[in-house]
Design an enzyme around this catalytic site. Structure first.
Site: not given
Ligand code: DOR
Ligand code: ZN
Length: 449
Positions: A311, A330
């Site tokens: 992620d 993120g």
């Molecule tokens: O923490 C996250 N960042 N969760 C998400 O669903 C989107 C992602 C992002 O695109 O920054």
């Molecule tokens: Zn994600």
């Protein structure tokens, strides 16, 4: 016959075990896995000095940004981060500017990526407004799968609109294309947000109440119900809680086509890290208490979790500070995933077999990335060479990613990716990117460019 490249004197990780052997590579493929004496002559031979040769990681949850969000990350810096981290294929998320949600936007994104990438890249699309367009997005556009956010509207479908979701999932099922799901239920998020506002709760505590495990669980149950009705294959992204896990296990037990993933940060950090580190540890779904983390580990070990994914969600550090409702969530994860996981192998918490199954083989299988994720004759030469004995400290200032911050800053890890090969070509050597922008390849659903 003389082949292009021989990698000799390695400990080679194959589906049948780890062998002291080497590989012969012709063009983009592995043509032979054998002891040195049985390898053909080669134009170039690289001695790997007994290091570990693994399948490159296939990371099916990456936000490469680029286009309108290039200030956070671009196709070169994001794929350079992948190469540095031993990740040879990334699958890109559609929540960009513009959102990937039509034939045109997929094509535009692929075009923009083409001359910048240094590893393999495949693309998710969000669902279009008109479900009939889904087929063209895959067949003409080349998207590998769909991504659906249940937490907010990204793309053409409102996550509150069950009948529209059903139609979209039916299309995906008909195309035999999986749907990756961000499982947090929008209705519950809105309800809880009103409640905390009324009670004038603020900060991290309020945020955690809104993004709670029950919100994850409700979304997974709803997604599983919709998958059951439509026959769609769903993949639950970044599972974070024991409650969420329970919902996934129940869906699996029913025989539904559901897979799930967990990230290194949800396995190695807890909500206490969010409280102490703040911005760098702010991610969605949020970090959880230790009991949730323990249940994820248990499920990972018994085979209930399918995939490890980063992620990778790069933001500028300045964007991640309070007020919390506006702060960007993120973590920049491509360069830390493999070293962090190898460290868990070294500590005896994870086997190397489980790591590779979950971070290379299964992700390739789930998204139909044929010939990737395993070291086999005939497969693509997507490889990472690891020095398993090298210890180093995570220093985000050295990241290739534009997001030079990490909640793992200062951690000592053991196991460093020293060389990365993509399609038979050396792209990273001792931390340096030696590929030219554009040397990476776009992987489309039906054919390759
Ligand atoms: O923490 C996250 N960042 N969760 C998400 O669903 C989107 C992602 C992002 O695109 O920054
Ligand atoms: Zn994600």
């Amino acid at each position: 016959m003389t082949v292009d490249l021989v990698l000799k004197n390695a400990r080679v990780f194959t589906p049948n075990g780890i062998f002291n052997a080497g590989l012969a590579i012709e063009g983009d493929r592995i043509v032979r896995v054998a002891k040195e004496t049985n390898l053909p002559p080669a134009s170039e031979t690289v001695n790997l000095n007994g290091d570990l040769l693994l399948p490159g990681l296939v990371d099916i949850h990456v936000h490469l940004r680029g286009q309108g969000l290039s200030y956070k990350e671009d196709f070169y810096t994001g794929t350079a981060a992948a190469a540095a981290g031993g990740v040879t294929t990334v699958v890109d998320m559609p929540n960009n500017i513009p959102v990937t949600m039509s034939v045109e936007t997929v094509k535009e994104r692929i075009k923009s990526a083409g001359d910048k990438i240094v590893v393999n890249v495949a693309f998710y699309s969000a669902f279009p407004e008109k479900h009939e367009e889904a087929k063209r997005i895959v067949v003409e556009g080349g998207a590998i799968a769909f991504k659906f956010f249940m937490s907010r509207k990204v793309g053409g479908i409102d996550p509150k609109d069950n009948s529209a979701i059903l139609e979209a999932l039916r299309e995906a099922a008909g195309l035999d294309v999986p749907v990756a799901i961000h499982a947090e239920d929008i209705r519950l998020i809105e309800e809880r947000k009103k409640k905390v506002e009324l009670l004038e709760k603020e900060g991290i505590e309020a945020y955690l109440e809104v993004h709670s495990p029950s919100v994850e669980k409700a979304a997974i149950e709803r997604a599983a119900g919709l998958a059951e009705e439509t026959g769609a294959k769903i993949h639950i992204c970044h599972l974070s809680s024991s409650k969420g896990l329970g919902a996934v296990l129940a869906a699996k037990k029913k025989g539904l086509q559901v897979s799930c993933e967990v990230t290194p940060h949800h396995l190695l950090l807890t909500v206490e890290d969010l409280k102490s580190k703040g911005a760098t540890a702010l991610v969605n779904p949020p970090l959880r208490p230790k009991r949730d983390v323990d249940s994820l580990w248990k499920a990972l070990r018994d085979g209930s979790i399918d995939v490890l994914a980063s992620d990778h969600a790069p933001h500028r550090l300045e964007e991640k500070f309070p007020p919390i409702w506006e702060a960007k969530t993120g973590i920049s994860g491509l360069e830390t995933m493999l070293p962090l996981l190898l460290t868990q192998v070294d500590r005896g918490l994870l086997t190397l077999e489980t790591l590779i199954r979950m971070a290379s083989e299964r992700p390739a299988e789930i998204l139909g990335l044929e010939g990737r994720g395993r070291i086999v004759e005939g497969g693509y030469a997507d490889l990472v060479v690891v020095d398993p004995s090298e210890r180093f400290r995570i220093d985000p200032s050295t990241f290739h990613s534009k997001a030079k911050h990490s909640p793992f800053e200062g951690w000592t890890v053991k196991g460093r990716p020293v060389k990365t090969f993509v399609n038979g070509r050396l792209v990273m050597d001792e931390g340096e990117i030696v590929a030219k922008p554009g040397d990476g390849r776009v992987i489309r659903r039906l054919r390759e460019a």
